[in-house]
Motif scaffolding. Structure first.
Motif, short mmCIF file in Angstrom:
data_model
loop_
_atom_site.label_atom_id
_atom_site.label_comp_id
_atom_site.label_asym_id
_atom_site.label_seq_id
_atom_site.Cartn_x
_atom_site.Cartn_y
_atom_site.Cartn_z
N GLU A 153 30.15 12.28 1.40
CA GLU A 153 30.45 10.95 1.15
C GLU A 153 29.25 10.11 1.65
O GLU A 153 28.98 9.13 1.24
CB GLU A 153 31.53 10.38 2.30
N VAL A 154 28.44 10.64 2.68
CA VAL A 154 27.05 9.89 3.05
C VAL A 154 26.06 9.96 1.96
O VAL A 154 25.47 9.03 1.66
CB VAL A 154 26.64 10.58 4.26
N ALA A 155 26.08 11.08 1.23
CA ALA A 155 25.14 11.11 0.14
C ALA A 155 25.42 10.32 -1.06
O ALA A 155 24.58 9.71 -1.60
CB ALA A 155 25.38 12.74 -0.44
N ALA A 160 24.35 5.38 -4.28
CA ALA A 160 25.25 4.48 -5.11
C ALA A 160 24.61 3.31 -5.68
O ALA A 160 23.72 2.61 -4.84
CB ALA A 160 26.41 3.91 -4.30
N GLY A 161 24.49 2.89 -6.72
CA GLY A 161 24.16 1.66 -7.46
C GLY A 161 24.78 0.34 -7.31
O GLY A 161 26.09 0.55 -6.93
N TYR A 178 12.87 4.06 -1.53
CA TYR A 178 13.15 5.49 -1.81
C TYR A 178 13.96 5.44 -3.05
O TYR A 178 14.99 4.66 -3.28
CB TYR A 178 13.42 6.10 -0.73
N ASP A 179 13.66 6.30 -4.00
CA ASP A 179 14.37 6.59 -5.14
C ASP A 179 15.47 7.85 -4.41
O ASP A 179 14.78 8.77 -4.11
CB ASP A 179 13.61 7.35 -6.31
N VAL A 180 16.80 7.59 -4.67
CA VAL A 180 17.70 8.53 -3.99
C VAL A 180 18.12 9.49 -5.21
O VAL A 180 18.85 8.86 -5.87
CB VAL A 180 18.70 7.86 -3.20
N GLU A 181 18.24 10.71 -4.91
CA GLU A 181 19.12 11.68 -5.86
C GLU A 181 20.09 12.63 -5.27
O GLU A 181 19.36 13.20 -4.26
CB GLU A 181 18.14 12.20 -6.82
N ILE A 182 21.22 12.73 -5.68
CA ILE A 182 21.83 13.87 -5.26
C ILE A 182 21.61 15.19 -5.94
O ILE A 182 21.63 15.15 -7.23
CB ILE A 182 23.43 13.52 -5.23
N VAL A 183 21.14 16.20 -5.39
CA VAL A 183 20.48 17.40 -6.03
C VAL A 183 21.58 18.40 -6.33
O VAL A 183 21.69 18.81 -7.24
CB VAL A 183 19.41 17.97 -5.27
N ARG A 184 22.54 18.66 -5.24
CA ARG A 184 23.68 19.64 -5.40
C ARG A 184 24.68 19.28 -4.27
O ARG A 184 24.45 18.72 -3.20
CB ARG A 184 22.91 20.92 -5.50
N LYS A 185 26.01 20.06 -4.57
CA LYS A 185 26.85 19.99 -3.71
C LYS A 185 26.86 21.40 -2.93
O LYS A 185 26.76 22.25 -3.48
CB LYS A 185 28.22 19.60 -4.26
N LEU A 204 15.44 11.88 -1.08
CA LEU A 204 14.80 10.49 -1.25
C LEU A 204 13.31 10.72 -1.41
O LEU A 204 12.63 11.29 -0.49
CB LEU A 204 14.91 9.78 0.11
N VAL A 205 12.74 9.96 -2.40
CA VAL A 205 11.33 9.94 -2.76
C VAL A 205 10.53 8.60 -2.65
O VAL A 205 11.16 7.79 -3.34
CB VAL A 205 11.13 10.89 -4.21
#
Length: 271
Positions: A153-155, A160-161, A178-185, A204-205
């Motif tokens: 839920e934090v990720a 979220a956009g 930062y560009d934020v991406e969820i990589v995997r669960k 986060l990059v």
């Protein structure tokens, strides 16, 4: 000790009278696939760097630490639990590439540590303090990339956009730089003790799209968005009265929209 073996991890805790502290968010990663996944994701943005310097917050028993050291990284591990901090280096064979800092990560971020020396951060953040730690770090803007294991839920809030129901202050602040991406669960069963909910690896990059923002603009951005999300059910025009004329709600605005509001407010003050 095999740090991804549940039986060996449990046995060590029993033998040493150590009880994972729920208040400190101590849930140890015990899944090899998830371990490799988070380190792969964390090192990907800096693949061209030999012997990268990595910040790790909350190393626990050292499962991520050990994997990163095996890949030639130099690791500075900040551990709040004095028992775990005292055992870490010896348990991993006194590696020369490991520095252990016994103390609170928030104190380290606030000024005790030189964040600029690190190429990235890779961490399984403590559940209770994970969001706060990340928000402190994104505002520092010192780290080029941060790959962390946090509650799903934090990720989702971080990534979220605009227009998303999960859009919140954490995502707005993180995405400013930062560009934020969820990589995997990562399933709850991959941890011991097993938490009540699953986790996700989020990366986060750092980007430079808003690098030109002044200190005043950033200060207003943070104060404006904080107040708006404290009253997220209200329209912005109701929250800010004569300052902003808008029927939109906080989660509907993109970061570009917020920046335009900030610049507009400053232009009005200087008119």
């Amino acid at each position: 000790m095999n740090l991804t073996s549940p039986s060996q991890v449990k046995a060590w805790c029993i033998e040493n009278g150590f009880h994972p502290n729920k208040t400190m968010g101590q849930n140890f990663l015990i899944d090899r696939n998830a371990l490799v996944g988070i380190v792969d994701a964390g090192l990907s943005p800096i693949s061209g760097i030999t012997a990268p310097k990595v910040l790790e917050i909350g190393p626990g028993l050292g499962v991520l630490t050990e994997e990163m050291l095996s890949r030639g990284c130099s690791v500075t591990a900040v551990e709040k639990d004095p028992v775990l901090a005292a055992r870490l280096k010896g348990a991993l064979g006194e590696p020369s590439g490991l520095e252990v800092v016994a103390g609170d990560a928030l104190d380290y971020i606030a000024g005790e540590g030189d964040l600029a020396k690190f190429d990235c951060m890779i961490s399984n953040l403590p559940y209770q303090a994970g969001t706060r730690i990340l928000l402190e770090l994104v505002q520092k803007r010192a780290l080029g990339s941060m790959t962390v294991l946090v509650q799903t839920e934090v990720a989702e809030r971080l990534a979220a956009g605009e227009g998303s129901k999960t859009r919140g202050l954490a995502g707005v602040w993180a995405q400013l730089d930062y560009d934020v991406e969820i990589v995997r669960k990562v399933a709850a069963s991959c941890f011991w003790p097993r938490p009540e909910i699953g986790s996700s690896v989020v990366r986060l990059v750092k980007h430079e799209r808003n690098a030109e923002l002044s200190a005043d603009e950033r200060d207003i951005f943070h104060r404006l968005t904080k107040k708006a999300f404290e009253h997220r059910r209200k329209q912005l025009g109701s929250i800010f009265k004569d300052m902003i004329q808008s029927t939109a709600r906080a989660e509907q605005l993109s970061n570009d929209d917020w920046i335009k509001l900030v610049k507009g407010l400053l232009a009005g003050e200087n008119a």
